[in-house]
Scaffold this motif. Structure first.
Motif, short mmCIF file in Angstrom:
data_model
loop_
_atom_site.label_atom_id
_atom_site.label_comp_id
_atom_site.label_asym_id
_atom_site.label_seq_id
_atom_site.Cartn_x
_atom_site.Cartn_y
_atom_site.Cartn_z
N LYS A 126 0.84 -1.21 0.00
CA LYS A 126 0.00 0.00 0.00
C LYS A 126 0.86 1.25 0.00
N LYS A 127 1.95 1.21 0.75
CA LYS A 127 2.85 2.35 0.80
C LYS A 127 3.50 2.58 -0.57
N ILE A 128 3.88 1.50 -1.24
CA ILE A 128 4.48 1.61 -2.58
C ILE A 128 3.49 2.23 -3.55
N LYS A 129 2.25 1.78 -3.52
CA LYS A 129 1.24 2.32 -4.43
C LYS A 129 1.03 3.81 -4.18
N CYS A 130 1.12 4.20 -2.92
CA CYS A 130 0.95 5.62 -2.58
C CYS A 130 2.15 6.44 -3.05
N ASP A 131 3.34 5.93 -2.80
CA ASP A 131 4.57 6.65 -3.16
C ASP A 131 4.73 6.78 -4.67
N TYR A 132 4.22 5.81 -5.43
CA TYR A 132 4.38 5.81 -6.89
C TYR A 132 3.04 5.99 -7.60
N ALA A 133 2.15 6.76 -7.00
CA ALA A 133 0.80 6.94 -7.54
C ALA A 133 0.79 7.56 -8.93
N ASN A 134 1.81 8.35 -9.26
CA ASN A 134 1.84 9.04 -10.56
C ASN A 134 2.47 8.20 -11.67
N PHE A 135 2.91 7.01 -11.35
CA PHE A 135 3.52 6.14 -12.35
C PHE A 135 2.46 5.22 -12.95
N SER A 136 2.81 4.54 -14.02
CA SER A 136 1.84 3.67 -14.70
C SER A 136 1.47 2.47 -13.83
N GLN A 137 0.31 1.91 -14.11
CA GLN A 137 -0.16 0.76 -13.35
C GLN A 137 0.78 -0.43 -13.51
N GLU A 138 1.28 -0.64 -14.71
CA GLU A 138 2.20 -1.76 -14.96
C GLU A 138 3.49 -1.60 -14.18
N TYR A 139 4.00 -0.37 -14.09
CA TYR A 139 5.24 -0.12 -13.35
C TYR A 139 5.01 -0.35 -11.86
N ARG A 140 3.88 0.12 -11.34
CA ARG A 140 3.57 -0.09 -9.92
C ARG A 140 3.43 -1.57 -9.62
N LYS A 141 2.87 -2.32 -10.58
CA LYS A 141 2.73 -3.76 -10.38
C LYS A 141 4.09 -4.42 -10.25
N ARG A 142 5.04 -4.02 -11.07
CA ARG A 142 6.40 -4.57 -11.00
C ARG A 142 7.02 -4.28 -9.63
N LEU A 143 6.78 -3.08 -9.13
CA LEU A 143 7.33 -2.71 -7.82
C LEU A 143 6.69 -3.55 -6.71
N CYS A 144 5.37 -3.67 -6.77
CA CYS A 144 4.65 -4.42 -5.74
C CYS A 144 5.01 -5.90 -5.77
N ASP A 145 5.12 -6.48 -6.97
CA ASP A 145 5.54 -7.88 -7.08
C ASP A 145 6.94 -8.08 -6.51
N GLY A 146 7.83 -7.14 -6.82
CA GLY A 146 9.18 -7.23 -6.30
C GLY A 146 9.20 -7.23 -4.79
N TYR A 147 8.45 -6.32 -4.19
CA TYR A 147 8.40 -6.25 -2.73
C TYR A 147 7.80 -7.52 -2.14
N GLY A 148 6.71 -8.01 -2.73
CA GLY A 148 6.05 -9.20 -2.21
C GLY A 148 6.94 -10.44 -2.24
N PHE A 149 7.60 -10.67 -3.38
CA PHE A 149 8.50 -11.82 -3.48
C PHE A 149 9.69 -11.66 -2.55
N GLY A 150 10.20 -10.44 -2.45
CA GLY A 150 11.33 -10.19 -1.55
C GLY A 150 10.96 -10.40 -0.10
N PHE A 151 9.76 -9.95 0.27
CA PHE A 151 9.28 -10.11 1.64
C PHE A 151 9.21 -11.59 2.02
N ALA A 152 8.67 -12.40 1.11
CA ALA A 152 8.56 -13.83 1.36
C ALA A 152 9.93 -14.47 1.54
N GLU A 153 10.89 -14.08 0.71
CA GLU A 153 12.24 -14.64 0.82
C GLU A 153 12.92 -14.17 2.10
N GLY A 154 12.65 -12.92 2.50
CA GLY A 154 13.23 -12.41 3.74
C GLY A 154 12.71 -13.16 4.95
N VAL A 155 11.42 -13.45 4.98
CA VAL A 155 10.84 -14.22 6.07
C VAL A 155 11.43 -15.62 6.09
#
Length: 233
Positions: A126-155
């Protein structure tokens, strides 16, 4: 006895501040420790062989285009809480439902932990979507996917570190039972994360990864105890 330890885990997760990644992951580690302690006690009092293997569908869904990181996160949580994760979907549908298979007594805790882990991950997204609200939906999706996969690996790394530092031997009881493995042999696992992983943002992957592995479990435990004392007064 089972209800008592489950209530302790629920209280721990309720006390955790899910918008603080370090606090949230520490709560996950403590939850695993509580479950392990319970299973050691259970082995002395009950015949675990009499427990049935059950399958539980969660309220969470994902696809190759949406929240595909949930598959990776469910696998990490499942194998660290004595269950297996899989996905189910209707014929000719793209949406998959995250499903867990495990023994009675294990499955409820695993599902609760997964729900909490998803909530923590979504806070970061949610924070990523807010910080990058002015970017394209596809770009935000790449950012969110990156964070989600990274979070899982970190755990996942955090759980590994916890096992390496374990001096009590309780890590030996936190394995997926053979009965559970046998129950899912006929299920065909799906990996909806492969396509998304190819297009995700690696910079946000490392952000999520660091959020998942850099924290001190003892700090969270101390904070939770102090909060509980304050609430009781």
């Amino acid at each position: 006895m089972a209800d008592n330890y489950k209530e302790k885990i629920k209280k721990l997760l309720a006390l955790a501040e899910s918008d603080n990644e370090n606090e949230a992951k520490a709560a996950l580690l403590k939850a695993k420790e509580l479950m392990a302690q319970h299973k050691i006690e259970e082995a002395d009092l009950e015949d675990a062989q009499n427990k049935k293997v059950v399958q539980v569908k969660t309220k969470f869904t994902c696809s190759k285009r949406r929240d595909s990181w949930m598959g990776s996160l469910s696998a990490v949580i499942a194998r660290n809480f004595c269950c297996q994760a899989t996905m189910s979907r209707k014929w000719n549908h793209q949406t998959r439902t995250i499903t867990f298979v495990g023994l009675e007594g294990d499955i409820d805790t695993c599902v609760a932990i997964f729900e909490y882990a998803v909530s923590c991950t979504m806070d970061g997204i949610k924070k990523i979507k807010c910080d990058y609200a002015n970017f394209s939906q596809e770009y935000r999706k790449r950012l969110c996917d990156g964070y989600g996969f990274g979070f899982a690996e970190g755990v996942n790394e955090a759980f590994k570190k916890q096992e390496e530092q374990d001096e009590t031997g309780w890590g030996l009881v936190m394995v997926v039972p053979k009965e559970v493995h046998d129950a899912v042999k006929e299920l065909k696992p799906e990996n909806v994360g492969e396509a998304a992983a190819d297009r995700m943002s690696m910079s946000l992957f490392y952000d999520g990864y660091e959020d998942g592995k850099k924290f001190d479990p003892s700090t969270k435990l101390t904070a939770a105890v102090e909060k509980e004392k304050t609430m009781i007064r």
